[in-house]
Scaffold this motif. Structure first.
Motif, PDB file in Angstrom:
ATOM      1  N   TYR A   1       0.834  -1.207   0.000  1.00  0.00           N
ATOM      2  CA  TYR A   1       0.000   0.000   0.000  1.00  0.00           C
ATOM      3  C   TYR A   1       0.865   1.252   0.000  1.00  0.00           C
ATOM      4  O   TYR A   1       0.623   2.193  -0.753  1.00  0.00           O
ATOM      5  N   ASP A   2       1.895   1.274   0.851  1.00  0.00           N
ATOM      6  CA  ASP A   2       2.792   2.428   0.957  1.00  0.00           C
ATOM      7  C   ASP A   2       4.097   1.935   1.577  1.00  0.00           C
ATOM      8  O   ASP A   2       4.146   1.601   2.775  1.00  0.00           O
ATOM      9  N   ALA A   3       5.151   1.894   0.780  1.00  0.00           N
ATOM     10  CA  ALA A   3       6.435   1.351   1.245  1.00  0.00           C
ATOM     11  C   ALA A   3       6.977   2.115   2.453  1.00  0.00           C
ATOM     12  O   ALA A   3       7.710   1.553   3.283  1.00  0.00           O
ATOM     13  N   ASP A   4       6.627   3.394   2.578  1.00  0.00           N
ATOM     14  CA  ASP A   4       7.143   4.203   3.691  1.00  0.00           C
ATOM     15  C   ASP A   4       6.583   3.763   5.039  1.00  0.00           C
ATOM     16  O   ASP A   4       7.137   4.114   6.084  1.00  0.00           O
ATOM     17  N   LEU A   5       5.472   3.038   5.030  1.00  0.00           N
ATOM     18  CA  LEU A   5       4.879   2.612   6.301  1.00  0.00           C
ATOM     19  C   LEU A   5       5.839   1.760   7.118  1.00  0.00           C
ATOM     20  O   LEU A   5       5.856   1.822   8.348  1.00  0.00           O
ATOM     21  N   MET A   6       6.633   0.968   6.443  1.00  0.00           N
ATOM     22  CA  MET A   6       7.528   0.083   7.171  1.00  0.00           C
ATOM     23  C   MET A   6       8.776   0.794   7.682  1.00  0.00           C
ATOM     24  O   MET A   6       9.626   0.181   8.322  1.00  0.00           O
ATOM     25  N   ASP A   7       8.890   2.093   7.395  1.00  0.00           N
ATOM     26  CA  ASP A   7       9.958   2.895   8.007  1.00  0.00           C
ATOM     27  C   ASP A   7       9.574   3.348   9.411  1.00  0.00           C
ATOM     28  O   ASP A   7      10.413   3.843  10.163  1.00  0.00           O
ATOM     29  N   LYS A   8       8.301   3.191   9.754  1.00  0.00           N
ATOM     30  CA  LYS A   8       7.856   3.569  11.092  1.00  0.00           C
ATOM     31  C   LYS A   8       8.379   2.559  12.119  1.00  0.00           C
ATOM     32  O   LYS A   8       8.498   1.365  11.826  1.00  0.00           O
ATOM     33  N   PRO A   9       8.688   3.016  13.333  1.00  0.00           N
ATOM     34  CA  PRO A   9       9.057   2.052  14.375  1.00  0.00           C
ATOM     35  C   PRO A   9       7.893   1.123  14.665  1.00  0.00           C
ATOM     36  O   PRO A   9       6.733   1.549  14.661  1.00  0.00           O
ATOM     37  N   HIS A  10       8.192  -0.157  14.880  1.00  0.00           N
ATOM     38  CA  HIS A  10       7.093  -1.091  15.133  1.00  0.00           C
ATOM     39  C   HIS A  10       7.525  -2.201  16.084  1.00  0.00           C
ATOM     40  O   HIS A  10       8.707  -2.515  16.222  1.00  0.00           O
ATOM     41  N   LEU A  11       6.530  -2.769  16.736  1.00  0.00           N
ATOM     42  CA  LEU A  11       6.714  -3.868  17.675  1.00  0.00           C
ATOM     43  C   LEU A  11       5.715  -4.962  17.319  1.00  0.00           C
ATOM     44  O   LEU A  11       4.764  -4.725  16.578  1.00  0.00           O
ATOM     45  N   VAL A  12       5.927  -6.141  17.912  1.00  0.00           N
ATOM     46  CA  VAL A  12       4.992  -7.249  17.727  1.00  0.00           C
ATOM     47  C   VAL A  12       4.472  -7.677  19.092  1.00  0.00           C
ATOM     48  O   VAL A  12       5.254  -7.977  20.005  1.00  0.00           O
ATOM     49  N   ALA A  13       3.141  -7.682  19.230  1.00  0.00           N
ATOM     50  CA  ALA A  13       2.504  -8.228  20.430  1.00  0.00           C
ATOM     51  C   ALA A  13       2.006  -9.625  20.098  1.00  0.00           C
ATOM     52  O   ALA A  13       1.191  -9.810  19.187  1.00  0.00           O
ATOM     53  N   LEU A  14       2.527 -10.614  20.819  1.00  0.00           N
ATOM     54  CA  LEU A  14       2.068 -11.995  20.654  1.00  0.00           C
ATOM     55  C   LEU A  14       0.898 -12.187  21.606  1.00  0.00           C
ATOM     56  O   LEU A  14       1.078 -12.327  22.813  1.00  0.00           O
ATOM     57  N   SER A  15      -0.312 -12.144  21.064  1.00  0.00           N
ATOM     58  CA  SER A  15      -1.512 -12.093  21.902  1.00  0.00           C
ATOM     59  C   SER A  15      -2.054 -13.480  22.238  1.00  0.00           C
ATOM     60  O   SER A  15      -1.652 -14.490  21.657  1.00  0.00           O
ATOM     61  N   LYS A  16      -2.979 -13.476  23.189  1.00  0.00           N
ATOM     62  CA  LYS A  16      -3.711 -14.678  23.621  1.00  0.00           C
ATOM     63  C   LYS A  16      -2.811 -15.737  24.251  1.00  0.00           C
ATOM     64  O   LYS A  16      -3.042 -16.938  24.112  1.00  0.00           O
ATOM     65  N   ILE A  17      -1.777 -15.290  24.994  1.00  0.00           N
ATOM     66  CA  ILE A  17      -0.868 -16.261  25.609  1.00  0.00           C
ATOM     67  C   ILE A  17      -1.520 -16.984  26.789  1.00  0.00           C
ATOM     68  O   ILE A  17      -0.936 -17.928  27.332  1.00  0.00           O
ATOM     69  N   ASP A  18      -2.724 -16.557  27.164  1.00  0.00           N
ATOM     70  CA  ASP A  18      -3.398 -17.233  28.280  1.00  0.00           C
ATOM     71  C   ASP A  18      -3.777 -18.672  27.934  1.00  0.00           C
ATOM     72  O   ASP A  18      -4.113 -19.461  28.823  1.00  0.00           O
ATOM     73  N   VAL A  19      -3.708 -19.039  26.647  1.00  0.00           N
ATOM     74  CA  VAL A  19      -4.007 -20.422  26.271  1.00  0.00           C
ATOM     75  C   VAL A  19      -2.819 -21.340  26.558  1.00  0.00           C
ATOM     76  O   VAL A  19      -2.938 -22.571  26.473  1.00  0.00           O
ATOM     77  N   LEU A  20      -1.649 -20.751  26.875  1.00  0.00           N
ATOM     78  CA  LEU A  20      -0.452 -21.539  27.160  1.00  0.00           C
ATOM     79  C   LEU A  20      -0.310 -21.780  28.652  1.00  0.00           C
ATOM     80  O   LEU A  20      -0.818 -21.013  29.484  1.00  0.00           O
ATOM     81  N   ALA A  21       0.437 -22.800  28.991  1.00  0.00           N
ATOM     82  CA  ALA A  21       0.780 -23.038  30.393  1.00  0.00           C
ATOM     83  C   ALA A  21       1.748 -21.942  30.848  1.00  0.00           C
ATOM     84  O   ALA A  21       2.506 -21.401  30.024  1.00  0.00           O
ATOM     85  N   PRO A  22       1.764 -21.592  32.134  1.00  0.00           N
ATOM     86  CA  PRO A  22       2.622 -20.509  32.635  1.00  0.00           C
ATOM     87  C   PRO A  22       4.088 -20.662  32.245  1.00  0.00           C
ATOM     88  O   PRO A  22       4.736 -19.667  31.862  1.00  0.00           O
ATOM     89  N   ASP A  23       4.651 -21.860  32.320  1.00  0.00           N
ATOM     90  CA  ASP A  23       6.066 -22.019  31.989  1.00  0.00           C
ATOM     91  C   ASP A  23       6.314 -21.844  30.489  1.00  0.00           C
ATOM     92  O   ASP A  23       7.388 -21.385  30.073  1.00  0.00           O
ATOM     93  N   GLU A  24       5.330 -22.139  29.670  1.00  0.00           N
ATOM     94  CA  GLU A  24       5.464 -21.949  28.224  1.00  0.00           C
ATOM     95  C   GLU A  24       5.442 -20.471  27.851  1.00  0.00           C
ATOM     96  O   GLU A  24       6.104 -20.061  26.894  1.00  0.00           O
ATOM     97  N   ARG A  25       4.695 -19.685  28.586  1.00  0.00           N
ATOM     98  CA  ARG A  25       4.597 -18.248  28.295  1.00  0.00           C
ATOM     99  C   ARG A  25       5.953 -17.567  28.429  1.00  0.00           C
ATOM    100  O   ARG A  25       6.316 -16.707  27.616  1.00  0.00           O
ATOM    101  N   ASP A  26       6.707 -17.907  29.458  1.00  0.00           N
ATOM    102  CA  ASP A  26       8.004 -17.273  29.696  1.00  0.00           C
ATOM    103  C   ASP A  26       8.993 -17.592  28.578  1.00  0.00           C
ATOM    104  O   ASP A  26       9.871 -16.788  28.257  1.00  0.00           O
ATOM    105  N   LEU A  27       8.880 -18.768  28.008  1.00  0.00           N
ATOM    106  CA  LEU A  27       9.823 -19.194  26.971  1.00  0.00           C
ATOM    107  C   LEU A  27       9.426 -18.738  25.565  1.00  0.00           C
ATOM    108  O   LEU A  27      10.226 -18.838  24.637  1.00  0.00           O
ATOM    109  N   LEU A  28       8.208 -18.234  25.411  1.00  0.00           N
ATOM    110  CA  LEU A  28       7.666 -17.945  24.081  1.00  0.00           C
ATOM    111  C   LEU A  28       8.557 -17.040  23.232  1.00  0.00           C
ATOM    112  O   LEU A  28       8.838 -17.379  22.074  1.00  0.00           O
TER     113      LEU A  28
END
Length: 343
Positions: A266-293
């Protein structure tokens, strides 16, 4: 409140008033000269940004906007009254385009910023204007100039600090609800969000940023599939992008790459913006798996992209996400302020 981000309007500025032919008729002024006054100018049509507005809904109630015509000139060289201007108030971030050519006529970004989109016609000159040493008794006057008639499209691009990017049902609306007072419709099926939602995120009492939940993107959205282009344009004015990818996706890295492809297409300049990734819905994992994700999936993402595991439903990882976003937003604001100072 219903959100509306595109409206077509017909606008018409006022015609200029006509000048008149008149003569002085004072009792003790023999052979009185010309005294016809000029016509008044027609009213113009303006667009002004109003920070108290968030949608173009008000414009949908009146699709025709007319400014007043100027009044004719009067005797004794009196200029006719000018027609009243009309001001169309819109949210900051509104772009005005010619409906037929697509040409951008202007945009208003700052509160109070004002542009003219249809200029009123000038009033015509009365016969007094044409008096000269070679023509003591001019017997003609001018009609006023016609106003401008335009068919326009108003487009609103949301102005937010953070734009959420994800496929339908990624958990974006739940995240906005958890972080702010916004209440988008939330349900476990795609396309719950069909219009952009804004949420104010409080980091502290005096530190805030605005998050925009952009409706879910689908593949080939950049080509107009679904409502793709209509939604993608809202991302243009955000400072930071947050990709929301549910850990229930079949291939986390592939989902990220598809989203990047849609934005860059759509617009190549968009990917010049700073960005992060949120890995959502981790509540479906066991607690020890969440830390290692993050370590487990790190190889699926670029090294310079922060990965933050979260669960909006279980209130996990939200504080870390908020501070990480605010750090990016603050840096973007600082860069913008520096650029404005140097300009």
């Amino acid at each position: 409140m219903k959100f509306l981000d595109e409206v077509d309007l017909k606008v018409q500025s006022g015609d200029g008033g006509k000048g008149i032919v008149a003569w002085r008729k004072e009792k003790f002024v023999p052979k009185g000269g010309p005294s016809g006054g000029d016509g008044g100018d027609g009213g113009s049509v303006y667009v002004e940004a109003d920070e108290n507005l968030y949608t173009l809904m008000d414009l949908s109630h009146n699709k025709n906007v007319f400014a007043e015509d100027g009044e004719p000139g009067g005797r004794r060289e009196q200029k006719g009254a000018s027609g009243d201007d009309v001001t169309i108030r819109v949210p900051p971030g509104t772009v005005v385009k010619d409906r037929h050519t697509g040409e951008t006529l202007g945009e208003v970004i700052e509160n109070g910023q004002r542009i003219c989109i249809a200029e009123g016609g000038e009033g015509g000159h009365g016969n007094a204007y044409f008096k000269a040493s070679t023509n003591q008794t001019p017997r003609h006057a001018e009609p006023g100039e016609p106003g401008e008639e335009r068919e326009l499209t108003f487009e609103l691009k949301l102005m937010a600090d953070v734009g959420l990017v994800g496929f339908p049902n990624a958990g974006k609306s739940t995240l906005v609800s958890a972080l702010s007072a916004a209440e988008p419709e939330v349900a476990d099926y795609p396309f719950t969000t069909v219009s952009p939602q804004l949420g104010m995120i409080y980091v502290s009492e005096f530190e805030t940023f605005v998050m925009a939940d952009i409706p879910g993107i689908i593949e080939d959205a950049h080509e107009g599939r679904g409502m793709g282009v209509e939604f993608l344009r809202h991302i243009e004015r955000t400072s930071v992008l947050l990709f929301v990818i549910p850990i229930t996706a079949d291939d986390l890295g592939e989902e990220y790459r598809k989203l990047v492809h849609e934005l860059a297409s759509y617009d190549a300049d968009l990917m010049d913006k700073p960005h992060l990734v949120a890995l959502s819905k981790i509540d479906v994992l066991a607690p020890d798996e969440r830390d290692l994700l993050p370590d487990v999936v790190a190889s699926e993402f670029p090294d310079d992209v922060p990965l933050l595991p979260i669960s909006a439903a279980a209130d996990e990882g939200l504080e870390a996400l908020t501070y990480a976003l605010y750090e990016k937003v603050s840096a973007a604001r600082s860069d913008s302020s520096t650029a404005s100072t140097q300009a």
